[in-house]
Design a protein around this motif. Structure first.
Motif, mmCIF file in Angstrom:
data_model
loop_
_atom_site.group_PDB
_atom_site.id
_atom_site.type_symbol
_atom_site.label_atom_id
_atom_site.label_comp_id
_atom_site.label_asym_id
_atom_site.label_seq_id
_atom_site.Cartn_x
_atom_site.Cartn_y
_atom_site.Cartn_z
ATOM 1 N N ASP A 268 -10.371 -31.180 -20.981
ATOM 2 C CA ASP A 268 -10.030 -32.598 -21.003
ATOM 3 C C ASP A 268 -9.252 -32.948 -22.267
ATOM 4 O O ASP A 268 -9.502 -32.389 -23.345
ATOM 5 N N LYS B 189 -12.808 -22.465 -13.974
ATOM 6 C CA LYS B 189 -13.020 -23.871 -13.628
ATOM 7 C C LYS B 189 -13.688 -24.622 -14.777
ATOM 8 O O LYS B 189 -13.246 -25.675 -15.175
ATOM 9 N N GLU B 190 -14.776 -24.104 -15.281
ATOM 10 C CA GLU B 190 -15.522 -24.766 -16.354
ATOM 11 C C GLU B 190 -16.155 -23.705 -17.247
ATOM 12 O O GLU B 190 -16.604 -22.679 -16.762
ATOM 13 N N THR C 276 -8.313 -25.276 -17.968
ATOM 14 C CA THR C 276 -7.948 -26.579 -18.520
ATOM 15 C C THR C 276 -9.111 -27.098 -19.355
ATOM 16 O O THR C 276 -10.234 -26.602 -19.262
ATOM 17 N N PHE D 181 -2.222 -31.366 -14.599
ATOM 18 C CA PHE D 181 -3.377 -31.152 -13.736
ATOM 19 C C PHE D 181 -3.489 -32.313 -12.761
ATOM 20 O O PHE D 181 -3.450 -33.470 -13.171
ATOM 21 N N PHE D 182 -3.609 -32.008 -11.483
ATOM 22 C CA PHE D 182 -3.747 -33.034 -10.449
ATOM 23 C C PHE D 182 -5.069 -32.852 -9.721
ATOM 24 O O PHE D 182 -5.558 -31.734 -9.606
ATOM 25 N N ARG D 183 -5.608 -33.952 -9.210
ATOM 26 C CA ARG D 183 -6.864 -33.892 -8.469
ATOM 27 C C ARG D 183 -6.850 -34.954 -7.374
ATOM 28 O O ARG D 183 -6.426 -36.072 -7.598
ATOM 29 N N ALA D 184 -7.339 -34.589 -6.213
ATOM 30 C CA ALA D 184 -7.567 -35.547 -5.135
ATOM 31 C C ALA D 184 -9.067 -35.727 -4.988
ATOM 32 O O ALA D 184 -9.793 -34.744 -4.799
ATOM 33 N N ASP D 185 -9.550 -36.960 -5.091
ATOM 34 C CA ASP D 185 -10.975 -37.218 -4.940
ATOM 35 C C ASP D 185 -11.312 -37.418 -3.455
ATOM 36 O O ASP D 185 -10.439 -37.357 -2.584
#
Length: 88
Positions: free
Chosen positions: A52, A14-15, A50, A75-79
């Motif tokens: 940035d 993740k990070e 991933t 890369f997709f994200r839902a907030d």
């Protein structure tokens, strides 16, 4: 992550954070090697992560480790707002 390609395991990073004071000290490389050891121990078929698009330092770090960006991945994200409203 389960399942991955061929119904195998996959490890998703993740990070990866390294304190600025430790940049270029080798600690990031040690962390990546350890990550790959964990993936091998758990018989993962792949490790993915991933970074940035506006982080050239991270991109250089991964390129220096001989990893190439995959142009086929997006890369997709839902907030939280999207999650509240659901699909459609």
């Amino acid at each position: 992550m389960w399942p991955a390609v061929g119904l195998t395991r996959s490890l998703y990073l993740k990070e990866l954070y390294v304190a600025r004071s430790r940049w270029r000290s080798g600690v990031g490389t040690v962390l990546m090697r350890t990550l790959f050891e964990v993936a091998a121990k758990h018989e993962c078929s792949r490790v993915e992560w991933t970074t940035d698009a506006n982080n050239p330092g991270a991109q250089r770090f991964y390129a220096d480790l001989a990893f190439q960006q995959l142009p086929s991945k997006l890369f997709f994200r839902a907030d939280a707002t999207a999650i509240e409203h659901g699909l459609g």
